[in-house]
Design a protein around this motif. Structure first.
Motif, PDB file in Angstrom:
ATOM      1  N   VAL A 176      98.478  -6.695  -5.532  1.00  0.00           N
ATOM      2  CA  VAL A 176      99.462  -6.324  -4.512  1.00  0.00           C
ATOM      3  C   VAL A 176     100.447  -7.476  -4.353  1.00  0.00           C
ATOM      4  O   VAL A 176     100.050  -8.582  -3.975  1.00  0.00           O
ATOM      5  CB  VAL A 176      98.791  -6.022  -3.165  1.00  0.00           C
ATOM      6  N   PRO A 177     101.723  -7.270  -4.626  1.00  0.00           N
ATOM      7  CA  PRO A 177     102.686  -8.370  -4.516  1.00  0.00           C
ATOM      8  C   PRO A 177     102.952  -8.750  -3.062  1.00  0.00           C
ATOM      9  O   PRO A 177     102.734  -7.965  -2.139  1.00  0.00           O
ATOM     10  CB  PRO A 177     103.943  -7.799  -5.175  1.00  0.00           C
ATOM     11  N   GLY A 178     103.424  -9.988  -2.872  1.00  0.00           N
ATOM     12  CA  GLY A 178     103.848 -10.431  -1.554  1.00  0.00           C
ATOM     13  C   GLY A 178     102.758 -10.938  -0.649  1.00  0.00           C
ATOM     14  O   GLY A 178     103.016 -11.259   0.511  1.00  0.00           O
TER      15      GLY A 178
ATOM     16  N   ALA B 296      92.409  -8.023  -2.164  1.00  0.00           N
ATOM     17  CA  ALA B 296      91.559  -7.908  -3.343  1.00  0.00           C
ATOM     18  C   ALA B 296      91.990  -8.911  -4.405  1.00  0.00           C
ATOM     19  O   ALA B 296      93.165  -8.973  -4.772  1.00  0.00           O
ATOM     20  CB  ALA B 296      91.636  -6.490  -3.911  1.00  0.00           C
ATOM     21  N   SER B 297      91.028  -9.697  -4.887  1.00  0.00           N
ATOM     22  CA  SER B 297      91.298 -10.615  -5.994  1.00  0.00           C
ATOM     23  C   SER B 297      90.981  -9.882  -7.291  1.00  0.00           C
ATOM     24  O   SER B 297      89.957 -10.125  -7.943  1.00  0.00           O
ATOM     25  CB  SER B 297      90.446 -11.882  -5.852  1.00  0.00           C
ATOM     26  N   ASP B 298      91.870  -8.955  -7.639  1.00  0.00           N
ATOM     27  CA  ASP B 298      91.604  -8.045  -8.749  1.00  0.00           C
ATOM     28  C   ASP B 298      92.536  -8.249  -9.936  1.00  0.00           C
ATOM     29  O   ASP B 298      92.589  -7.418 -10.846  1.00  0.00           O
ATOM     30  CB  ASP B 298      91.721  -6.595  -8.270  1.00  0.00           C
ATOM     31  N   ALA B 299      93.271  -9.363  -9.945  1.00  0.00           N
ATOM     32  CA  ALA B 299      94.208  -9.597 -11.045  1.00  0.00           C
ATOM     33  C   ALA B 299      94.090 -11.029 -11.569  1.00  0.00           C
ATOM     34  O   ALA B 299      95.056 -11.613 -12.044  1.00  0.00           O
ATOM     35  CB  ALA B 299      95.643  -9.324 -10.578  1.00  0.00           C
ATOM     36  N   LEU B 300      92.883 -11.580 -11.501  1.00  0.00           N
ATOM     37  CA  LEU B 300      92.646 -12.945 -11.949  1.00  0.00           C
ATOM     38  C   LEU B 300      92.555 -12.985 -13.470  1.00  0.00           C
ATOM     39  O   LEU B 300      91.694 -12.333 -14.061  1.00  0.00           O
ATOM     40  CB  LEU B 300      91.356 -13.484 -11.340  1.00  0.00           C
TER      41      LEU B 300
ATOM     42  N   THR C 259     105.437 -10.876   1.926  1.00  0.00           N
ATOM     43  CA  THR C 259     105.466  -9.785   2.896  1.00  0.00           C
ATOM     44  C   THR C 259     104.366  -9.944   3.941  1.00  0.00           C
ATOM     45  O   THR C 259     104.528  -9.550   5.093  1.00  0.00           O
ATOM     46  CB  THR C 259     105.295  -8.423   2.207  1.00  0.00           C
ATOM     47  N   HIS C 260     103.235 -10.520   3.520  1.00  0.00           N
ATOM     48  CA  HIS C 260     102.112 -10.748   4.424  1.00  0.00           C
ATOM     49  C   HIS C 260     101.612 -12.173   4.249  1.00  0.00           C
ATOM     50  O   HIS C 260     101.416 -12.636   3.116  1.00  0.00           O
ATOM     51  CB  HIS C 260     100.957  -9.780   4.138  1.00  0.00           C
ATOM     52  N   LEU C 261     101.369 -12.842   5.382  1.00  0.00           N
ATOM     53  CA  LEU C 261     100.837 -14.200   5.339  1.00  0.00           C
ATOM     54  C   LEU C 261      99.477 -14.201   6.030  1.00  0.00           C
ATOM     55  O   LEU C 261      99.355 -13.815   7.188  1.00  0.00           O
ATOM     56  CB  LEU C 261     101.781 -15.182   6.027  1.00  0.00           C
ATOM     57  N   PHE C 262      98.461 -14.615   5.277  1.00  0.00           N
ATOM     58  CA  PHE C 262      97.103 -14.677   5.795  1.00  0.00           C
ATOM     59  C   PHE C 262      96.750 -16.125   6.107  1.00  0.00           C
ATOM     60  O   PHE C 262      97.070 -17.039   5.343  1.00  0.00           O
ATOM     61  CB  PHE C 262      96.106 -14.113   4.778  1.00  0.00           C
TER      62      PHE C 262
END
Length: 309
Positions: free
Chosen positions: A72-74, A190-194, A109-112
């Motif tokens: 998910v970008p951003g 989700a860490s799904d693009a490592l 777009t989102h800051l955690f």
């Protein structure tokens, strides 16, 4: 006194490591690790490590970067860390403002961000427009005195125990297991693009990584479960990740891997162990409590949608 926020310099490494140990004592921090994280950051991360100075002393820092291992970008992260003696004086606000400006320009777009489960930190997050999402629990084990469960006298047919160092020639099977287990962890992002290259850089080659203390369980030659160890050379051990591939879950293999890793850590002279789990990760919390880990700190993850005030 005036607060100055600026970019990290290599000469700041020891001061930032000392600050992190004071602010978040459940996380490993060494000068070598701090400097390495900055020097090896990829362009995709858009990483900036910012420090706050007061009277020439570093009293706070924040690592602002894109979560580029998510599909998910951003998605971005930035959690100000302020020395306990300097909280409530505007340091966190100055750091967070600078981090938000950088990440907004980078397309966030989102800051955690994480905030300690205490009134001042939670109020700080709310004042800055952050919404509470998930709870993280950090546990500590007195490794020197722990009554660790013994390793089994014999393993089931086809099951073997290895160290992480046994995979130094080809760590790709460990990457595949780690990526699969991490993608299934509960969380906001989700860490799904490592990628394998990122995993090598950020996990396998990290100065805290300790292959000799890491444990890997194979079943019929295939990596089934693992417990990756991180150490700081100061007697502190941290669980970098413990997990089981989907096809092998429910057989106690992650517990076996972590048992082996903890025994090796104690034999190597580590005296305390730390681990962190999402509050919703009941299976791993149960395993850790079974080893004797006890609550040490609680943090809440927060999120703000940038551009919406």
């Amino acid at each position: 006194m005036t607060i100055t926020v600026r970019d990290f310099r290599p000469a700041d490494a020891k001061a930032v490591a000392d600050l992190r140990r004071a602010a978040v004592p459940f996380l490993l921090a060494t000068p070598q690790g701090i400097a390495w994280e900055v020097s090896t950051a990829t362009a995709e991360q858009r990483l900036r490590l910012l420090v706050a100075e007061r009277d020439g002393r570093i009293v706070g820092s924040v690592r602002a970067m894109l979560l580029h291992d998510s599909s998910v970008p951003g998605q971005t992260t930035a959690s100000p860390q302020v020395h306990p003696d300097h909280r409530g004086r505007g340091v966190g606000h100055a750091l967070l403002t600078s981090a938000e400006e950088h990440l907004s320009a980078a397309g966030a777009t989102h800051l955690f961000a994480w905030a300690a489960d205490e009134p001042g930190a939670l109020a700080f997050a709310q004042r800055h427009g952050y919404r509470r999402t998930r709870q993280g629990r950090f546990l500590r084990l007195d490794l020197a005195a722990a009554d660790l469960p013994p390793l089994p006298a014999a393993l089931p047919p086809g099951v073997r125990l290895h160290t992480g160092a046994d995979f130094e020639d080809d760590p790709h099977p460990l990457y595949e297991a780690d990526a699969e287990a991490t993608a299934d962890e509960p969380g906001d992002v989700a860490s799904d693009a490592l990628t394998y290259e990122d995993w090598l850089r950020r996990t396998w080659e990290h100065p805290y990584a300790d292959p000799d203390l890491s444990a890997v369980v194979t079943v019929d030659g295939e990596v089934a479960a693992f417990s990756l160890a991180a150490t700081d050379g100061l007697g502190r051990y941290s669980s970098a990740m413990t997990g089981t591939r989907r096809a092998f879950r429910g057989r106690g293999l992650a517990r076996l891997a972590k048992t082996a890793s903890l025994h090796r850590a104690r034999d190597a002279g580590c005296t305390e162990a730390f681990t962190g789990n999402d509050a919703g990760n009941a299976p791993m919390l149960a395993i850790n409590h079974g080893f004797g880990y006890r609550p040490f700190a609680v943090e809440w993850r927060h999120v703000r949608e940038l551009g919406r005030g």
